[in-house]
Motif scaffolding. Structure first.
Motif, PDB file in Angstrom:
ATOM      1  N   LEU A 122     -10.404  -4.491 -14.889  1.00  0.00           N
ATOM      2  CA  LEU A 122     -11.065  -3.463 -14.073  1.00  0.00           C
ATOM      3  C   LEU A 122     -10.795  -2.159 -14.762  1.00  0.00           C
ATOM      4  CD1 LEU A 122     -11.140  -3.455 -10.295  1.00  0.00           C
ATOM      5  CD2 LEU A 122     -10.233  -1.382 -11.458  1.00  0.00           C
ATOM      6  N   ASN A 123     -11.621  -1.139 -14.558  1.00  0.00           N
ATOM      7  CA  ASN A 123     -11.210   0.254 -15.051  1.00  0.00           C
ATOM      8  C   ASN A 123     -11.618   1.192 -13.674  1.00  0.00           C
ATOM      9  OD1 ASN A 123     -11.211   2.778 -16.135  1.00  0.00           O
ATOM     10  ND2 ASN A 123     -12.697   2.203 -17.879  1.00  0.00           N
ATOM     11  N   ASP A 124     -10.335   1.926 -13.301  1.00  0.00           N
ATOM     12  CA  ASP A 124     -10.039   2.515 -12.045  1.00  0.00           C
ATOM     13  C   ASP A 124     -10.523   3.896 -12.592  1.00  0.00           C
ATOM     14  OD1 ASP A 124      -9.374   3.800  -9.628  1.00  0.00           O
ATOM     15  OD2 ASP A 124      -7.518   3.392  -9.904  1.00  0.00           O
ATOM     16  N   VAL A 125     -11.742   4.246 -12.874  1.00  0.00           N
ATOM     17  CA  VAL A 125     -12.142   5.715 -13.294  1.00  0.00           C
ATOM     18  C   VAL A 125     -11.968   6.617 -12.189  1.00  0.00           C
ATOM     19  CG1 VAL A 125     -14.144   6.878 -13.926  1.00  0.00           C
ATOM     20  CG2 VAL A 125     -13.971   4.694 -14.635  1.00  0.00           C
ATOM     21  N   THR A 126     -11.432   7.762 -12.437  1.00  0.00           N
ATOM     22  CA  THR A 126     -11.057   8.681 -11.752  1.00  0.00           C
ATOM     23  C   THR A 126     -11.220  10.200 -11.898  1.00  0.00           C
ATOM     24  OG1 THR A 126      -9.007   7.217 -11.267  1.00  0.00           O
ATOM     25  CG2 THR A 126      -8.838   9.628 -10.503  1.00  0.00           C
ATOM     26  N   ALA A 127     -11.519  10.798 -11.144  1.00  0.00           N
ATOM     27  CA  ALA A 127     -12.022  12.231 -11.283  1.00  0.00           C
ATOM     28  C   ALA A 127     -10.521  13.082 -11.183  1.00  0.00           C
ATOM     29  CB  ALA A 127     -13.182  12.883 -10.516  1.00  0.00           C
ATOM     30  N   ARG A 128      -9.774  13.385 -12.104  1.00  0.00           N
ATOM     31  CA  ARG A 128      -8.417  13.573 -11.842  1.00  0.00           C
ATOM     32  C   ARG A 128      -8.364  15.108 -11.337  1.00  0.00           C
ATOM     33  NH1 ARG A 128      -5.362   9.588 -11.937  1.00  0.00           N
ATOM     34  NH2 ARG A 128      -5.823   9.455 -14.089  1.00  0.00           N
ATOM     35  N   ASP A 129      -9.151  15.924 -11.728  1.00  0.00           N
ATOM     36  CA  ASP A 129      -9.084  17.228 -11.005  1.00  0.00           C
ATOM     37  C   ASP A 129      -9.596  17.218  -9.435  1.00  0.00           C
ATOM     38  OD1 ASP A 129     -11.865  16.571 -11.650  1.00  0.00           O
ATOM     39  OD2 ASP A 129     -12.453  18.440 -12.436  1.00  0.00           O
ATOM     40  N   LEU A 130     -10.385  16.273  -8.888  1.00  0.00           N
ATOM     41  CA  LEU A 130     -10.682  16.100  -7.745  1.00  0.00           C
ATOM     42  C   LEU A 130      -9.744  15.519  -6.872  1.00  0.00           C
ATOM     43  CD1 LEU A 130     -14.379  15.507  -7.828  1.00  0.00           C
ATOM     44  CD2 LEU A 130     -13.314  17.643  -7.733  1.00  0.00           C
ATOM     45  N   GLN A 131      -8.965  14.618  -7.739  1.00  0.00           N
ATOM     46  CA  GLN A 131      -7.640  13.783  -6.951  1.00  0.00           C
ATOM     47  C   GLN A 131      -6.729  14.945  -6.584  1.00  0.00           C
ATOM     48  OE1 GLN A 131      -5.597  11.340  -9.631  1.00  0.00           O
ATOM     49  NE2 GLN A 131      -4.795  10.084  -7.989  1.00  0.00           N
ATOM     50  N   ARG A 132      -6.320  15.736  -7.705  1.00  0.00           N
ATOM     51  CA  ARG A 132      -5.362  16.955  -7.355  1.00  0.00           C
ATOM     52  C   ARG A 132      -5.709  17.763  -6.346  1.00  0.00           C
ATOM     53  NH1 ARG A 132      -4.235  16.847 -13.338  1.00  0.00           N
ATOM     54  NH2 ARG A 132      -2.357  15.595 -13.696  1.00  0.00           N
ATOM     55  N   ALA A 133      -7.056  18.187  -6.277  1.00  0.00           N
ATOM     56  CA  ALA A 133      -7.630  19.238  -5.471  1.00  0.00           C
ATOM     57  C   ALA A 133      -7.539  18.698  -3.928  1.00  0.00           C
ATOM     58  CB  ALA A 133      -9.018  19.758  -5.770  1.00  0.00           C
ATOM     59  N   ASP A 134      -7.966  17.342  -3.918  1.00  0.00           N
ATOM     60  CA  ASP A 134      -8.351  16.854  -2.576  1.00  0.00           C
ATOM     61  C   ASP A 134      -6.910  16.382  -1.801  1.00  0.00           C
ATOM     62  OD1 ASP A 134     -10.924  17.432  -2.902  1.00  0.00           O
ATOM     63  OD2 ASP A 134     -11.629  15.216  -3.245  1.00  0.00           O
ATOM     64  N   VAL A 135      -6.091  16.165  -2.518  1.00  0.00           N
ATOM     65  CA  VAL A 135      -4.752  15.227  -2.170  1.00  0.00           C
ATOM     66  C   VAL A 135      -5.356  13.786  -1.807  1.00  0.00           C
ATOM     67  CG1 VAL A 135      -2.635  15.159  -0.598  1.00  0.00           C
ATOM     68  CG2 VAL A 135      -3.769  17.078  -1.470  1.00  0.00           C
ATOM     69  N   GLN A 136      -6.139  13.674  -0.897  1.00  0.00           N
ATOM     70  CA  GLN A 136      -6.874  12.281  -0.633  1.00  0.00           C
ATOM     71  C   GLN A 136      -7.315  11.761  -1.754  1.00  0.00           C
ATOM     72  OE1 GLN A 136      -6.914  10.464   2.568  1.00  0.00           O
ATOM     73  NE2 GLN A 136      -5.683  12.197   3.566  1.00  0.00           N
ATOM     74  N   PHE A 137      -7.258  10.433  -2.129  1.00  0.00           N
ATOM     75  CA  PHE A 137      -8.156   9.989  -3.349  1.00  0.00           C
ATOM     76  C   PHE A 137      -9.227   9.746  -3.245  1.00  0.00           C
ATOM     77  CE2 PHE A 137      -3.706   8.120  -5.160  1.00  0.00           C
ATOM     78  CZ  PHE A 137      -3.163   9.388  -5.137  1.00  0.00           C
ATOM     79  N   CYS A 143     -16.064   2.219 -10.810  1.00  0.00           N
ATOM     80  CA  CYS A 143     -15.333   0.778 -10.821  1.00  0.00           C
ATOM     81  C   CYS A 143     -15.867  -0.163 -11.580  1.00  0.00           C
ATOM     82  CB  CYS A 143     -14.922   0.587  -9.307  1.00  0.00           C
ATOM     83  SG  CYS A 143     -14.053  -0.668  -9.328  1.00  0.00           S
ATOM     84  N   PRO A 144     -15.974  -0.074 -12.937  1.00  0.00           N
ATOM     85  CA  PRO A 144     -16.479  -1.039 -13.819  1.00  0.00           C
ATOM     86  C   PRO A 144     -15.536  -2.103 -13.605  1.00  0.00           C
ATOM     87  CG  PRO A 144     -16.486   1.148 -14.936  1.00  0.00           C
ATOM     88  CD  PRO A 144     -15.917   1.293 -13.662  1.00  0.00           C
TER      89      PRO A 144
END
Ligand code: ZN
Length: 255
Positions: free
Chosen positions: A141-156, A166-167
């Motif tokens: 599985l590839n848990d693809v993540t928008a890291r900038d938005l993860q930091r900005a939103d706090v919620q994932f 989610c490949p």
């Protein structure tokens, strides 16, 4: 045994994969019962079928910071108990399908992970239970993540749930000791992440018991068990590959 979900002409099947052939099997409501009912007769050349995502889960439960070196590379402490979050099931794609970079993000990253597919409904497992009895199999599985938005939103939620984020590998391996497998992620053929499942802070049996105490796990649900260190940015035109020893390779282009 290697299993897959596929379409041939207008019909969707489950199948057992052997060499380059896929043998269709009956569709069962309980994933865990399938193995007993398999009769291998007719077969298709695997190149002639369309591989589908292996399951349609009611939820994708992910474990954050489950490898100490990955927690450290993002400046996070190792949690005292498993850190859980959910990914939207609508983010699933499978082998060969594109990861689409959304215009909202400038920092989309790969996270190669071993994922568990649940085979039986389970809830409130205790330490006396064997949690692996509830596992149908394992996939890349590839848990693809928008890291900038993860930091900005706090919620994932948003950062982890864009369509195509989610490949999941098309092939489920259901007979595998997953306690110490090599997990690598390559971008354009270059190894970026290289870890072993034995480095998990919270090992797989503990994760299943822990999650079952928080929410009912249903057949087809997915648990993504966390990513080793080495996450890096994906760009349009890249090819990302997650490889797990004993399971295979999940390869997706980035667009
Ligand atoms: Zn992850």
């Amino acid at each position: 045994m290697k299993l897959c979900h596929f379409q041939y002409k207008e019909t969707v099947y489950w199948g057992v994969v052997k060499n380059e052939l896929v043998f269709p099997i009956d569709n069962f409501s309980d994933l865990a019962e399938r193995e007993n009912q398999i009769k291998l007769t007719e077969s298709f050349d695997i190149a002639s079928v369309k591989l589908l995502p292996p399951v349609t889960p009611s939820k994708i439960v992910c474990v954050g910071r489950n490898y100490a070196e990955h927690a450290a590379e993002l400046g996070n402490a190792v949690p005292k108990e498993p850190l859980l979050f959910l990914k939207a099931p609508s983010s699933i794609v499978t082998e060969g399908e594109s990861i689409i970079i959304p215009k909202q993000s400038n920092q989309v990253e790969h996270e190669g992970e071993l994922a568990i597919i649940i085979g039986r409904t389970c809830k409130n497992l205790s330490d006396a239970d064997d949690p692996l009895e509830n596992v149908f199999g394992y996939v890349c599985l590839n848990d693809v993540t928008a890291r900038d938005l993860q930091r900005a939103d706090v919620q994932f939620t948003r950062a982890k749930s864009f369509d195509t984020f989610c490949p999941i590998g098309a092939f489920i391996e259901n007979d595998l000791d997953v306690s110490d497998l090599r997990v690598t992620t390559k971008v354009n053929g270059v190894i970026k992440q290289d870890g072993r499942t034995s480095q998990m802070t919270f090992p797989i049996p503990l994760l299943i018991i822990y999650i079952s105490k928080q929410m009912t796990l249903n057949p087809g649900d997915i648990i993504a068990t966390g990513t080793p260190s080495g996450v890096s940015k994906l760009n349009e035109g890249d090819i990302c590959e997650v490889e797990i020893e004993g399971i295979g390779v999940l390869k997706n282009p980035v667009n």
